[in-house]
Design an enzyme around this catalytic site. Structure first.
Site, PDB file in Angstrom:
ATOM      1  N   CYS A  35      86.780-142.003  -2.667  1.00  0.00           N
ATOM      2  CA  CYS A  35      86.705-142.354  -1.367  1.00  0.00           C
ATOM      3  C   CYS A  35      85.604-141.706  -1.130  1.00  0.00           C
ATOM      4  O   CYS A  35      84.907-141.187   0.008  1.00  0.00           O
ATOM      5  CB  CYS A  35      88.160-141.744  -0.584  1.00  0.00           C
ATOM      6  N   ASP A  37      84.795-138.276   0.157  1.00  0.00           N
ATOM      7  CA  ASP A  37      85.010-137.319   0.801  1.00  0.00           C
ATOM      8  C   ASP A  37      84.735-136.174  -0.351  1.00  0.00           C
ATOM      9  O   ASP A  37      85.113-135.525  -1.284  1.00  0.00           O
ATOM     10  CB  ASP A  37      87.278-137.108   1.234  1.00  0.00           C
ATOM     11  N   CYS A  64      87.763-137.688   5.486  1.00  0.00           N
ATOM     12  CA  CYS A  64      88.629-138.226   6.416  1.00  0.00           C
ATOM     13  C   CYS A  64      89.143-137.381   7.189  1.00  0.00           C
ATOM     14  O   CYS A  64      89.565-136.390   7.568  1.00  0.00           O
ATOM     15  CB  CYS A  64      89.824-138.809   5.599  1.00  0.00           C
ATOM     16  N   CYS A 108      94.142-136.620  -0.255  1.00  0.00           N
ATOM     17  CA  CYS A 108      93.675-135.604   0.581  1.00  0.00           C
ATOM     18  C   CYS A 108      93.654-134.394   0.898  1.00  0.00           C
ATOM     19  O   CYS A 108      93.174-133.252   0.933  1.00  0.00           O
ATOM     20  CB  CYS A 108      94.115-136.349   2.206  1.00  0.00           C
TER      21      CYS A 108
HETATM   22 FE1  FES Z   1      89.325-138.896   0.613  1.00  0.00          FE
HETATM   23 FE2  FES Z   1      91.312-137.814   2.297  1.00  0.00          FE
HETATM   24  S1  FES Z   1      90.998-140.819   2.115  1.00  0.00           S
HETATM   25  S2  FES Z   1      90.173-137.620   1.361  1.00  0.00           S
END
Ligand code: FES
Length: 156
Positions: A35, A37, A64, A108
């Site tokens: 993702c 992140d 996120c 996450c």
């Molecule tokens: Fe990747 Fe939450 S969508 S850390």
């Protein structure tokens, strides 16, 4: 909204312990190649009753809302824990009152757990020398270099 989403929104309305801890003893940074992140966690230790425990934990999230909500909970729950106790905490324990993460959001929580472990790995019992923070200007470049093949959370 599900009750999980409500709790995430509540945590986001008043996130705890956001931002760099300037005198931290350890810092850990991880990213999820899937993702994109990233999350960084700082730990500051203190002596209490002859034990070295976490005095403060803080975080910065590039990602996120769920990761921010979990990190907010986790940094509260970590206070007073020894490094050994903190190492044993799973992503779902770190999520505290948020409860079980929905399947799409499990990584996450793992991002928060990964940042914590990364920081603890750099703090093997003694205060780390100052200047432990990695250069942040390479973070974005690093994460895109990592292959996604099976690795969900990578240290940066
Ligand atoms: Fe990747 Fe939450 S969508 S850390």
């Amino acid at each position: 909204m599900s009750s999980f989403e409500n709790k995430v929104q509540e945590a986001l309305a008043n996130p705890q312990n956001q931002g760099e801890l300037p005198d931290a003893d350890a810092v850990g940074t991880v990213g999820s190649p899937e993702c994109g992140d990233m999350l960084r966690m700082w730990l500051k230790f203190t002596e209490k009753d002859g034990k070295r425990v976490i005095d403060r934990a803080s975080f910065q999230a590039f990602g996120c809302q769920t990761a921010i909500a979990v990190a907010s909970m986790a940094t509260e729950l970590l206070r007073g824990k020894t490094a050994e106790e903190a190492k044993l905490m799973s992503a779902s324990e770190l999520a505290g009152d948020l409860g079980a993460l929905p399947p799409m959001k499990i990584h996450c929580g793992q991002l928060v757990e990964g940042a914590l472990r990364n920081a603890l790995d750099q703090s093997p019992g003694d205060p780390a020398p100052s200047g432990t923070a990695p250069a942040s200007n390479t973070l974005a470049a690093d994460i895109h270099k990592k292959p996604a093949g099976g690795i969900r959370i990578v240290p940066l």
